[in-house]
Design a protein around this motif. Structure first.
Motif, PDB file in Angstrom:
ATOM      1  N   UNK A  25      46.635  48.939  48.498  1.00 51.67           N
ATOM      2  CA  UNK A  25      47.218  48.511  47.234  1.00 51.67           C
ATOM      3  C   UNK A  25      46.549  47.227  46.754  1.00 51.67           C
ATOM      4  N   UNK A  26      46.556  47.031  45.478  1.00 51.72           N
ATOM      5  CA  UNK A  26      46.016  45.819  44.876  1.00 51.72           C
ATOM      6  C   UNK A  26      46.976  45.396  43.772  1.00 51.72           C
ATOM      7  N   UNK A 263      41.893  56.669  41.977  1.00 53.41           N
ATOM      8  CA  UNK A 263      41.585  56.136  43.303  1.00 53.41           C
ATOM      9  C   UNK A 263      40.092  55.835  43.337  1.00 53.41           C
ATOM     10  N   UNK A 264      39.775  54.555  43.529  1.00 55.75           N
ATOM     11  CA  UNK A 264      38.402  54.070  43.427  1.00 55.75           C
ATOM     12  C   UNK A 264      37.913  53.587  44.793  1.00 55.75           C
ATOM     13  N   UNK A 275      37.119  50.797  51.732  1.00 57.56           N
ATOM     14  CA  UNK A 275      38.190  51.774  51.617  1.00 57.56           C
ATOM     15  C   UNK A 275      38.441  52.058  50.138  1.00 57.56           C
ATOM     16  N   UNK A 276      39.534  52.766  49.870  1.00 57.89           N
ATOM     17  CA  UNK A 276      39.876  53.144  48.504  1.00 57.89           C
ATOM     18  C   UNK A 276      41.028  52.284  47.987  1.00 57.89           C
ATOM     19  N   UNK A 289      37.737  41.716  44.437  1.00 59.22           N
ATOM     20  CA  UNK A 289      36.477  41.339  45.055  1.00 59.22           C
ATOM     21  C   UNK A 289      36.618  40.076  45.899  1.00 59.22           C
ATOM     22  N   UNK A 290      37.355  39.099  45.419  1.00 56.66           N
ATOM     23  CA  UNK A 290      37.534  37.862  46.180  1.00 56.66           C
ATOM     24  C   UNK A 290      38.209  38.120  47.519  1.00 56.66           C
ATOM     25  N   UNK A 291      39.110  39.089  47.551  1.00 51.58           N
ATOM     26  CA  UNK A 291      39.862  39.366  48.780  1.00 51.58           C
ATOM     27  C   UNK A 291      39.100  40.258  49.763  1.00 51.58           C
TER      28      UNK A 291
END
Length: 450
Positions: A25-26, A263-264, A275-276, A289-291
């Motif tokens: 999750x993001x 789902x990317x 991962x996705x 990206x930072x994480x």
């Protein structure tokens, strides 16, 4: 009905950092962008201004050349900025998202029970038509045209390519509904290419001509499938749709909502845990990206390493992209790099100047270096090994460079798209930007021939 396609030309490039089949999750982004540059050849006409309130599915801009082709908001919120470039060209419409989404209701329906006009109208009004491209020219299709066939590829053979059977897991009904809708838009076949070596729900899809494809990259490209079973001649039109695009169209009919969530894959050797992620088209990816990425010294690409677009840290996911690739920046030089066997075992080569051909399953950590300088374009026969179409690639490139329209037509310009020449970019010893040359050739044909 099904057909077999065996792709004998091509090249598999195995890179480190393939995404594992797990979805993370993001957090929701504060900003989303709709970029006209994601839709080649479209001149946008704005339907909103700074401060406008939008919900998911509201029209943000439409094509100046064809007002039926609409581009809609992927999120609810307020238009925060309209970015412009030279000559006030619209580069992006930035939307500040609200805490929750509200969806414009387009109404549920069964596409098989509707007439063609009703199916097409719903796809156009929702903004989903922007995911349908046409060959020739590889641009957004014209809804007034009748294609002789529609092609969909359900697998990606490009380096670090996403696994669509996993990315669309649980969306088999939406995908089937999308295929059903596409059958209404052509009098010909809807062709679905599947990986012959993999068992997935794609093999069981109805109302489609299943193409079982074997071979190396570009076996997953729709251009390869079109060339194999239904080549494009002058005057022909073929439409193509991505697998994720088909599912989004299907979800529109099942739920009545435009939902560009997908789902990317986040992949590459510079990703800490490939991962996705569940993202939306146009989502700001800075926090992601930072994480999860070693940003310093990395090249960030929205899309494949062969065909994608370089983006910056504080940028947005491309509309058509289902992959973010992150690889090392090629800002280092190999000592004695001109010598064929220096670095053997750590570099990949399409020829036998290194020993990579002895370990075909080895994964490589490649960077963006060209490994050489521009050289004269000479006849070597190497391009023919990697273009899986029935064309003469070097001669076609020369015709494009010289703007010779008659030769371009005779050599098959109507059949090709830039992605069909991606491996030429990677392998050719002239360091030629083949995809850019083909794109310029196609644009010239649009201008002069139409």
């Amino acid at each position: 009905m099904s057909q077999d396609i065996r792709v004998k030309k091509g090249l598999n490039i195995k890179l480190k950092g393939q995404a594992v089949t797990a979805v993370a999750t993001v957090s929701r982004s504060d900003f989303y962008a709709i970029k006209p540059t994601d839709f080649h050849g479209v001149t946008p006409k704005l339907a909103v201004k700074v401060g406008s309130e939008v919900v998911v599915g509201d029209v943000v801009f439409f094509s100046k050349d064809n007002e039926k082709i609409k581009f809609t908001s992927p999120v609810s919120g307020t238009v925060a900025e309209i970015k412009r470039g030279a000559k006030r060209k619209v580069l992006a419409v930035i939307i500040k998202s609200s805490s929750e989404d509200q969806f414009k209701d387009f109404g549920k329906s069964d596409p098989l029970q509707l007439e063609k006009e009703a199916v097409l109208e719903k796809i156009l009004e929702s903004g989903n038509f922007s995911s349908i491209k046409q060959r020739p020219y590889d641009i957004v299709a014209d809804p007034s045209d009748l294609p002789k066939a529609i092609f969909v590829s359900s697998f990606d053979t490009a380096p670090l390519g996403p696994h669509y059977a996993f990315a669309l897991k649980g969306k088999d009904k939406a995908f089937q509904a999308g295929i059903n809708a596409l059958t209404k838009l052509t009098d010909g076949d809807v062709n679905l290419a599947v990986d012959a070596d993999e068992v997935s729900f794609f093999h069981d899809i109805e109302n489609a001509n299943i193409l079982k494809v074997h071979g190396k990259h570009p076996a997953g490209n729709v251009g390869t499938h079109i060339s194999a079973i239904n080549p494009i001649n002058q005057g022909d039109l073929v439409w193509t749709v991505s697998a994720q695009g088909v599912a989004t169209i299907g979800e529109l009919f099942l739920t009545g909502k435009y939902n560009p969530t997908k789902i990317v894959a986040l992949a590459g050797s510079r990703v800490k845990n490939p991962q996705y992620f569940e993202l939306r088209s146009g989502q700001n990816i800075k926090k992601l990206l930072e994480d999860h990425v070693e940003v310093e010294g990395s090249r960030i690409i929205s899309g494949s390493v062969l065909t994608g677009t370089q983006i910056q840290l504080d940028d947005y996911l491309g509309f058509n992209d289902n992959l973010i690739s992150v690889i090392p920046e090629g800002n280092k030089h190999r000592f004695f790099g001109w010598f064929p066997f220096v670095g053997s075992g750590s570099i990949h080569s399409a020829s036998k100047t290194s020993f990579s051909w002895l370990t075909p399953n080895k994964e490589y950590d490649l960077d963006t270096s060209l490994n050489g300088e521009d050289r004269a374009l000479v006849v070597t026969g190497e391009m023919e090994k990697y273009v899986a179409l029935d064309v003469f690639p070097m001669q076609l490139l020369k015709a494009c460079i010289s703007n010779d329209i008659e030769k371009m037509e005779n050599l098959g310009i109507y059949e090709v798209a830039p992605e069909d020449f991606a491996l030429v970019d990677y392998t050719n010893t002239s360091k030629l930007e083949a995809q850019e040359i083909i794109r310029q050739g196609l644009d010239l044909m649009i201008k002069e021939v139409g």
